[in-house]
Design a protein around this motif. Sequence first.
Motif, PDB file in Angstrom:
ATOM      1  N   LYS A 154       0.834  -1.200   0.000  1.00 52.08           N
ATOM      2  CA  LYS A 154       0.000   0.000   0.000  1.00 52.08           C
ATOM      3  C   LYS A 154       0.872   1.255   0.000  1.00 52.08           C
ATOM      4  O   LYS A 154       0.529   2.254  -0.639  1.00 52.08           O
ATOM      5  N   LYS A 155       2.006   1.185   0.700  1.00 51.97           N
ATOM      6  CA  LYS A 155       2.925   2.329   0.723  1.00 51.97           C
ATOM      7  C   LYS A 155       3.415   2.664  -0.686  1.00 51.97           C
ATOM      8  O   LYS A 155       3.527   3.835  -1.056  1.00 51.97           O
ATOM      9  N   THR A 156       3.684   1.618  -1.463  1.00 52.11           N
ATOM     10  CA  THR A 156       4.129   1.844  -2.843  1.00 52.11           C
ATOM     11  C   THR A 156       3.065   2.583  -3.646  1.00 52.11           C
ATOM     12  O   THR A 156       3.365   3.502  -4.410  1.00 52.11           O
ATOM     13  N   LEU A 157       1.810   2.196  -3.464  1.00 51.59           N
ATOM     14  CA  LEU A 157       0.734   2.878  -4.177  1.00 51.59           C
ATOM     15  C   LEU A 157       0.670   4.349  -3.798  1.00 51.59           C
ATOM     16  O   LEU A 157       0.540   5.222  -4.668  1.00 51.59           O
ATOM     17  N   TYR A 158       0.755   4.625  -2.513  1.00 52.35           N
ATOM     18  CA  TYR A 158       0.697   6.022  -2.082  1.00 52.35           C
ATOM     19  C   TYR A 158       1.928   6.796  -2.536  1.00 52.35           C
ATOM     20  O   TYR A 158       1.849   7.985  -2.861  1.00 52.35           O
ATOM     21  N   ASP A 159       3.083   6.131  -2.553  1.00 50.45           N
ATOM     22  CA  ASP A 159       4.296   6.790  -3.057  1.00 50.45           C
ATOM     23  C   ASP A 159       4.143   7.164  -4.524  1.00 50.45           C
ATOM     24  O   ASP A 159       4.617   8.223  -4.959  1.00 50.45           O
ATOM     25  N   ARG A 160       3.510   6.281  -5.298  1.00 45.22           N
ATOM     26  CA  ARG A 160       3.390   6.505  -6.738  1.00 45.22           C
ATOM     27  C   ARG A 160       2.251   7.475  -7.081  1.00 45.22           C
ATOM     28  O   ARG A 160       2.376   8.306  -7.973  1.00 45.22           O
ATOM     29  N   PHE A 161       1.108   7.310  -6.396  1.00 43.37           N
ATOM     30  CA  PHE A 161      -0.093   8.059  -6.788  1.00 43.37           C
ATOM     31  C   PHE A 161      -0.511   9.140  -5.788  1.00 43.37           C
ATOM     32  O   PHE A 161      -1.205  10.084  -6.168  1.00 43.37           O
ATOM     33  N   GLY A 162      -0.148   8.962  -4.532  1.00 42.37           N
ATOM     34  CA  GLY A 162      -0.491   9.958  -3.526  1.00 42.37           C
ATOM     35  C   GLY A 162      -1.826   9.752  -2.848  1.00 42.37           C
ATOM     36  O   GLY A 162      -1.983  10.034  -1.659  1.00 42.37           O
ATOM     37  N   SER A 163      -2.822   9.250  -3.575  1.00 47.82           N
ATOM     38  CA  SER A 163      -4.159   9.060  -3.014  1.00 47.82           C
ATOM     39  C   SER A 163      -4.961   8.126  -3.910  1.00 47.82           C
ATOM     40  O   SER A 163      -4.624   7.922  -5.083  1.00 47.82           O
ATOM     41  N   LYS A 164      -6.050   7.602  -3.360  1.00 45.81           N
ATOM     42  CA  LYS A 164      -6.945   6.800  -4.191  1.00 45.81           C
ATOM     43  C   LYS A 164      -7.587   7.674  -5.268  1.00 45.81           C
ATOM     44  O   LYS A 164      -7.794   7.227  -6.403  1.00 45.81           O
ATOM     45  N   GLU A 165      -7.895   8.917  -4.923  1.00 43.54           N
ATOM     46  CA  GLU A 165      -8.481   9.820  -5.915  1.00 43.54           C
ATOM     47  C   GLU A 165      -7.605   9.921  -7.155  1.00 43.54           C
ATOM     48  O   GLU A 165      -8.103   9.936  -8.279  1.00 43.54           O
ATOM     49  N   GLN A 166      -6.289   9.987  -6.954  1.00 41.07           N
ATOM     50  CA  GLN A 166      -5.387  10.100  -8.099  1.00 41.07           C
ATOM     51  C   GLN A 166      -5.367   8.810  -8.915  1.00 41.07           C
ATOM     52  O   GLN A 166      -5.230   8.845 -10.141  1.00 41.07           O
ATOM     53  N   ILE A 167      -5.521   7.676  -8.245  1.00 42.59           N
ATOM     54  CA  ILE A 167      -5.600   6.406  -8.991  1.00 42.59           C
ATOM     55  C   ILE A 167      -6.848   6.419  -9.873  1.00 42.59           C
ATOM     56  O   ILE A 167      -6.815   5.981 -11.029  1.00 42.59           O
ATOM     57  N   VAL A 168      -7.950   6.939  -9.349  1.00 40.91           N
ATOM     58  CA  VAL A 168      -9.188   7.031 -10.138  1.00 40.91           C
ATOM     59  C   VAL A 168      -8.982   7.967 -11.331  1.00 40.91           C
ATOM     60  O   VAL A 168      -9.418   7.673 -12.451  1.00 40.91           O
ATOM     61  N   VAL A 169      -8.305   9.093 -11.108  1.00 42.59           N
ATOM     62  CA  VAL A 169      -7.996  10.010 -12.204  1.00 42.59           C
ATOM     63  C   VAL A 169      -7.222   9.298 -13.302  1.00 42.59           C
ATOM     64  O   VAL A 169      -7.559   9.380 -14.493  1.00 42.59           O
ATOM     65  N   GLU A 170      -6.175   8.582 -12.905  1.00 45.61           N
ATOM     66  CA  GLU A 170      -5.334   7.891 -13.890  1.00 45.61           C
ATOM     67  C   GLU A 170      -6.122   6.789 -14.601  1.00 45.61           C
ATOM     68  O   GLU A 170      -5.947   6.569 -15.813  1.00 45.61           O
ATOM     69  N   TYR A 171      -6.965   6.088 -13.874  1.00 46.28           N
ATOM     70  CA  TYR A 171      -7.796   5.024 -14.470  1.00 46.28           C
ATOM     71  C   TYR A 171      -8.691   5.577 -15.567  1.00 46.28           C
ATOM     72  O   TYR A 171      -8.724   5.061 -16.696  1.00 46.28           O
ATOM     73  N   LEU A 172      -9.419   6.650 -15.262  1.00 43.92           N
ATOM     74  CA  LEU A 172     -10.343   7.199 -16.240  1.00 43.92           C
ATOM     75  C   LEU A 172      -9.618   7.895 -17.386  1.00 43.92           C
ATOM     76  O   LEU A 172     -10.029   7.796 -18.548  1.00 43.92           O
ATOM     77  N   ALA A 173      -8.525   8.584 -17.064  1.00 41.46           N
ATOM     78  CA  ALA A 173      -7.747   9.228 -18.125  1.00 41.46           C
ATOM     79  C   ALA A 173      -7.154   8.189 -19.070  1.00 41.46           C
ATOM     80  O   ALA A 173      -7.110   8.389 -20.293  1.00 41.46           O
TER      81      ALA A 173
END
Length: 216
Positions: free
Chosen positions: A63-82
Amino acid sequence: MSTSKTQSTQSPSSTSIASDGPRRVPLTPGARRALEAAGRLFYDRGIHAVGVDLIAAEAGVTKKTLYDRFGSKEQIVVEYLADRDERWRAFLAPRLDAARTPHDGVLAVFEASRDWMDASSPRGCSMVNAHAEIDDTSHPAYAIITGQKQWMLTLFTDLVRPLAPASADSLGRTLMLLHEGALVAHGLRIFPSALDHAREQAASLLATVEDARTTG
């Protein structure tokens, strides 16, 4: 037909803060794998139903890796839709290039949507599905959802402008309604071949417009 009808898009691996859109982050190979896992989960289960713990487990990262890369779940959603939007535009572009007339270009959009939905979106349009969960205009992904639909409306309007300059805006909206209604019907599986049916209706509408132009 030129791909100028489709706006250029930022590469999924590029970084940055776009002046007219949400902030994007650079995607390393590991982040790309995590995004692919998140995309599958978000599309299949829903955005709200999927947490960062599940994404990390599916991607085989912490989970730390995800936060390091994206910062938040919101940003993961942004990247997913983009990412979905960018891949759709890339899928559509060569079909628009191959269209010889505006009429052919409009029908190419419906045909591309049919093939895209069959291959990549059996549960319906990812943007429509996301909007059912994200109706807060301050959410960073909201602009991607509405921006993609505005882009489609502009595309239809630009395609039909040579056929009906005076009524291009109205005709573009009608085609957009046909297209979006078909996407929803496809996802709900109310009847088969919704995009093919919408394509036939679009073809009939364009024929009427072209006949009126010829006889007028």
